[in-house]
Design a protein around this motif. Structure first.
Motif, short mmCIF file in Angstrom:
data_model
loop_
_atom_site.label_atom_id
_atom_site.label_comp_id
_atom_site.label_asym_id
_atom_site.label_seq_id
_atom_site.Cartn_x
_atom_site.Cartn_y
_atom_site.Cartn_z
N UNK A 44 22.40 36.33 47.69
CA UNK A 44 24.20 36.63 47.48
C UNK A 44 24.05 36.96 45.34
N UNK A 46 28.54 36.23 44.10
CA UNK A 46 29.35 36.29 43.78
C UNK A 46 30.23 36.64 42.38
N UNK A 48 34.14 37.00 40.82
CA UNK A 48 34.95 36.38 40.94
C UNK A 48 36.28 36.64 40.54
N UNK A 52 45.15 40.79 41.69
CA UNK A 52 45.19 42.66 40.94
C UNK A 52 44.00 42.99 41.76
N UNK A 53 43.00 42.47 41.16
CA UNK A 53 41.54 43.43 41.51
C UNK A 53 40.89 43.52 43.38
N UNK A 56 43.11 46.32 44.57
CA UNK A 56 42.39 47.55 44.02
C UNK A 56 41.03 47.14 44.84
N UNK B 1 20.85 33.26 43.13
CA UNK B 1 22.54 33.44 43.18
C UNK B 1 23.18 34.05 41.97
N UNK B 2 23.65 35.02 42.17
CA UNK B 2 24.42 35.07 40.33
C UNK B 2 25.58 35.14 40.89
N UNK B 3 26.48 34.47 39.58
CA UNK B 3 28.42 34.78 39.53
C UNK B 3 28.19 34.80 38.71
N UNK B 4 29.69 36.13 39.30
CA UNK B 4 29.78 37.54 37.95
C UNK B 4 31.26 36.30 37.88
N UNK B 5 32.02 36.44 36.68
CA UNK B 5 33.35 36.92 36.97
C UNK B 5 33.27 38.23 36.34
N UNK B 6 34.44 38.52 37.18
CA UNK B 6 35.00 39.67 36.96
C UNK B 6 36.59 40.23 36.32
N UNK B 7 36.57 38.09 36.26
CA UNK B 7 38.43 38.43 35.95
C UNK B 7 38.88 39.62 34.88
N UNK B 8 37.83 39.63 33.89
CA UNK B 8 38.10 40.04 32.34
C UNK B 8 38.01 41.06 32.87
N UNK B 9 37.35 42.26 33.86
CA UNK B 9 37.28 43.71 33.72
C UNK B 9 39.18 44.34 33.58
N UNK B 10 38.95 45.49 33.04
CA UNK B 10 40.06 45.71 33.04
C UNK B 10 40.45 46.15 34.33
N UNK B 11 41.74 46.00 35.09
CA UNK B 11 42.08 46.42 36.32
C UNK B 11 42.73 47.78 36.20
N UNK B 12 43.36 48.12 37.29
CA UNK B 12 44.24 48.99 37.64
C UNK B 12 42.85 49.81 37.56
N UNK B 13 42.17 49.93 39.03
CA UNK B 13 40.84 50.27 39.24
C UNK B 13 41.44 51.88 40.04
N UNK B 14 42.56 51.34 40.90
CA UNK B 14 43.06 52.42 41.26
C UNK B 14 44.25 53.28 40.78
#
Lengths: 514, 433
Positions: A44, A46, A48, A52-53, A56, B1-14
């Motif tokens: 897995x 996961x 977060x 907004x994402x 997207x 298992x990995x937890x990745x915090x994507x919240x800081x990725x630049x938004x507006x991908x679309x």
């Protein structure tokens, strides 16, 4: 395994969470899922994400990367408008059938919801993806993300080279035929997605290496022999009849450029990747819902979540499996979560506390005492249609008070064909199964003939079921796209089973691709 | 298992997809914006928001079965009364059966989505084919400025005020009689001389004692004491916020048709957006007049009718009164736009001209007169000159900040607007702005 069962400890006691909480929840859920339920999952991952994402992700069919096309922007705008108005909440999660299995969870969720989502997506869906036969045949969890990466770059490169408009027009046409760009029955070995990019490169290199301008000037004799070939032979050569229209075009359209064929291939392969999901909605969601229900219940029994959290879970769980009656204003078809979950709970009951009726209907699992073993087998070997045809029990039909209605166009009334009684069980079951059969839902359209040496008119048949014709407004633009791709006239006949033609649609190319 | 915090990725991908979508649907979106802007209040025009475009233009067709016809079967939950073989009349099934036909809601006629404020204004302005307005200057910028604000005893070393610090240091050293380097050197030389020559021993001892004390004082009293330190201090100060007030004057007498009012409204809206892009704060004052003038709200201004004659000078008096009352010309950039069909009571023309020339124009940065005419030109090929037009004609060219135009159709508005603002950069330069 961090959790030791004899020393229960709350995983969290408040709604907010941090990464350590997620890790604790995950470990506890994993313990239940693997040791007690015996699930078998991909590793897995996961992730977060923010609301907004999530929007997207919606816009690109849930995939983390996808090629660019205006229709995704349209879907984004649509979802956004609905979401901003507060009409609909976002999904709690999106899960991707890949290795590692990626689950997106939203930062707004409470700790309880994160536990629910992890149990639902990271274990329920994940197990289903890894074990169900349709996914094994049609999808390649290892290769999908690299392939999407390739597709994205390839289409971007095409835009660079041939212009955005040309690529957009091609994608429009391909998307219109997307629902008829899948192989419905396994052919030879499934496409090896990982090597697609390499093969494409090699093809190009080979084409350039063997290129010799002289060949163009050599007069061919092939046409003579082709002309002699009879219709049977011609059809066999073109693999006709062919239900995968995009595949047929990619192989045989006379006027397409190599890159255009490759783009058709990309659209077709991604459509194929999603093909199993549309046939296993009830099972997939049922599996995930059943798993999260069992897991959350176990966590509560083991004292790892408190009453408050359990109540919060139950509340959102009941929302998910809510099935309004047909005369309820909220009714919008059968809820796949509700149906799948109810059937799986029913199977659990049949395994553990069977009635005589169950023993009659399900002799092989009734009273087996091991519901998880039975369910694991079912999850692996069935799709919605076969699952319902086999496992919808009379008891559930009674409980849901299902009934079967037939609506004939020429009659002034709807006829109630079957209700929840001895005479009706099997008919209801068969009708409901058919309602979930993709071969029944999607119109059956096949390329049946083309004379490549003659006028090259492409002939398609729509094999009409129950006298339901195609939607006229939709056929016209799609057929136009098809004619443009094919480069010559196209004729679509709507044919009854007895061979009589009910309706014909024709289109001529207006703006061909070349 | 990995937890990745994507919240800081630049938004507006679309974002790229969204732009493609807008480009694709441009014509539709533009006309939607155009019709939508007609229903909006002037002040809301640059707010963005929901628009609806016909679904047909952005449809994604696919082969699917029609929603009606043929034989259909349903399996439904929640049977209450039906028995096998029952016949349910189709006419009273109604909504209850749910909509099996369009599972993804494709059946709607309109596609609704939200435009951001920037997208909205861009489309709106694009619709107007405005010139590159950003090149135009309007005097005041609004960035907050820093200015010196004296000295303080604390601060960052970079802001150390050297002269001030040394001056303090000198004053302290003088006050405390700290011997300076010259005095020490003199003492040392004298001592050295005495020792060399073996002179007056008492004098020598006295000198040595003085030297020792001087050195002690120097040690005790530092050359620069923390007390002396001074730092330059800066304070942010708000540069006067550039603010503008826009007066909309309109004749609302019976002769103004809906069409004319619509033309006027569009012109006012343009001017508002134009100003809004340059001033942080823009007020709008609506003055309507018949034979008397009053300040009203926007709703009344555009939509309520009033009866009476037409005396333009009343509007100017009202405007002058409001300016004197609330908008001192020293603090406000004042713009005015007048829309009228050109009628005026003939006795009032002279007063109007005088008022405009001597009272209104000196107050205003810019005064635009827009004569709105009916959509259909009047019969006869002699161009009819209205009273007001003739009156204002005399001022034309005389006053730099005055402009007048006539519009007949909606499509005239944008070119006229453009012309008005282009001409001013060329001919009069920036002086009057």
């Amino acid at each position: 395994m961090v959790m030791v069962s004899e020393k229960p400890k709350l995983l969290f006691d408040r709604a907010d969470w941090d990464f350590a909480t997620i890790q604790r929840i995950y470990d506890a859920v994993e313990d239940v899922a693997l040791r007690e339920l015996g699930l078998n999952t991909y590793p897995n991952q996961i992730e977060i994400i923010t609301a907004e994402q999530m929007l997207d992700a919606y816009a690109s069919i849930g995939m983390p990367l996808f090629y660019k096309h205006w229709s995704f922007g349209k879907h984004f705008a649509q979802h956004e408008a609905v979401y901003r108005k507060g009409l609909r909440a976002l999904a709690y999660e999106i899960v991707i059938n890949s290795t590692p299995c990626i689950s997106y969870i939203m930062e707004e969720n409470t700790a309880t919801m994160q536990a629910l989502v992890i149990a639902h997506a990271a274990f329920g869906h994940n197990h289903f993806f890894k074990n169900n036969y349709l996914f094994k045949i049609w999808t390649d969890a290892e290769g999908i993300l690299p392939y999407l990466e390739f597709a994205k770059n390839y289409i971007a490169a095409c835009e660079e080279r041939y212009g955005q408009d040309a690529v957009e027009r091609l994608l429009d046409a391909a998307h219109a035929l997307r629902s008829h760009g899948v192989h419905r029955y396994p052919r030879r070995k499934g496409p090896d997605l990982a090597s697609e990019e390499r093969r494409e490169r090699e093809r190009l290199v080979e084409a350039e290496r063997t290129y010799n301008d002289l060949w163009r000037t050599v007069p061919g004799r092939k046409s003579v022999s082709r002309a002699a070939a009879d219709e049977e032979r011609r059809k066999a050569l073109l693999e006709l009849p062919q239900e995968n229209i995009l595949y047929f075009l990619e192989r045989n359209a006379p006027r397409l450029q190599p890159w255009q064929r490759e783009v058709l291939r990309i659209v077709r392969l991604t459509a194929q990747y999603f093909y199993p999901q549309s046939q296993t909605k009830v099972m997939n969601e049922g599996c995930a819902t059943y798993c999260h229900y069992r897991i959350m219940q176990r966590l509560y029994e083991r004292g790892q979540i408190n009453e408050g959290a359990f109540l919060e879970f139950l509340r959102s769980h009941t929302n998910v499996v809510y099935q309004p009656d047909f005369d309820d204003p909220h009714y919008a078809g059968l809820n796949p979560y509700a149906l799948g979950f109810a059937m799986m709970q029913d199977i659990e009951r049949i395994c553990t506390e069977p009635t005589d009726e169950d023993r009659d209907w399900f002799p092989d699992i009734a009273g087996s005492g091991d519901p998880m073993a039975a369910l694991r087998e079912i999850w692996a070997d069935y799709r919605d249609e076969s699952f319902i045809a086999q496992y919808l029990s009379p008891r559930l039909i009674r409980q849901w008070r299902l009934f079967h209605v037939i609506d004939r166009e020429e009659e002034w009334y709807l006829k109630v064909d079957a209700i929840h009684n001895e005479r009706g069980y099997r008919r209801i079951r068969r009708a409901l199964a058919r309602q979930h059969d993709i071969g029944w839902i999607d119109p059956d359209i096949q390329v049946v003939d083309v004379d490549l040496t003659g006028d090259r008119r492409l002939v398609l048949h729509h094999n009409v079921l129950n006298q339901i014709l195609l939607d006229e407004d939709e056929v016209r633009p799609v057929l136009q796209h098809l004619a443009d791709l094919w480069g010559y006239d196209v004729l679509l006949k709507e044919v009854e089973a007895d061979g009589s033609v009910l309706k014909e649609h024709a289109a001529s190319p207006q703006k061909t691709f070349s | 298992m990995h937890i990745i915090d994507r919240r800081l990725n630049p938004g507006g991908k679309s974002l790229a997809n969204r732009q493609r979508f807008l480009r694709r649907a441009k014509a539709l979106v533009r006309s939607a914006v155009r019709s939508d802007s007609k229903d909006r209040n002037i002040k809301d025009i640059d707010q963005g928001g929901q628009i609806a475009i016909p679904l047909g233009g952005v449809r994604e067709p696919r082969l699917r079965r029609a929603d009606r016809g043929g034989t259909r079967e349903y399996v439904l939950p929640g049977n209450k009364e039906y028995l096998e073989g029952d016949e349910i009349s189709k006419s009273n099934v109604g909504r209850g059966r749910g909509s099996e036909g369009s599972p993804d809601g494709d059946g709607e006629d309109d596609f609704r989505f939200a435009l951001s404020a920037d997208e909205y204004v861009d489309l709106f302005l694009e619709d107007l084919e405005l010139p590159e307005l950003d090149k135009r200057r309007v005097s005041d910028t609004q960035s907050p400025a820093w200015r010196k604000a004296g000295f303080s005893v604390s601060g960052s070393p970079a802001n150390l005020a050297l002269t001030r610090t040394l001056r303090n240091s000198l004053a302290r050293r003088v006050a405390l009689r700290r011997p300076n380097r010259d005095e020490i050197r003199d003492l040392e030389e004298e001592i050295a001389a005495l020792e060399r020559e073996g002179g007056d021993r008492v004098r020598l001892m006295e000198l040595q004692e003085r030297l020792a004390r001087a050195r002690q004082i120097i040690r005790r009293i530092p050359y620069i004491d923390p007390l002396d330190l001074r730092y330059r201090q800066f304070q942010p100060y708000p540069k006067p916020v550039a603010q503008a007030v826009m007066f909309c004057l309109m004749d609302v007498s019976g002769s103004m048709s809906e069409h004319m009012k619509d033309l006027a409204k569009r012109f006012f809206a343009l001017l508002y957006i134009f100003l809004k892009r340059r001033y942080r704060h823009v007020d709008i004052v609506f003055i309507r007049h018949t034979h008397e003038a009053s300040e009203v709200d926007e709703e009344t201004f555009f939509y309520s009718t009033a009866t009476g004659g037409t005396v333009v000078s009343t509007a100017f008096r009202e405007m002058a009164r409001i300016v004197a009352d609330r908008y001192p010309p020293a603090d406000w950039n004042i713009y005015a736009a007048q829309a009228s069909d050109g009628d005026n009571t003939s006795t009032d023309n002279e007063t109007t001209a005088a008022l405009l020339k001597h009272t209104i124009l000196p107050l205003c940065q810019y005064f635009a007169y827009l004569e709105v005419a009916p959509a259909e030109p009047q019969a006869g090929f002699v161009r009819h000159q209205s009273d007001l037009w003739r009156t204002y004609e005399m001022l034309r060219g005389e006053e730099a900040s005055f402009a007048m135009r006539r519009v007949r159709q909606r499509s005239d508005i944008y070119p006229v607007f453009r012309e008005l603002f282009q001409r001013r950069t060329g001919a009069e330069g920036a002086a009057s702005w």
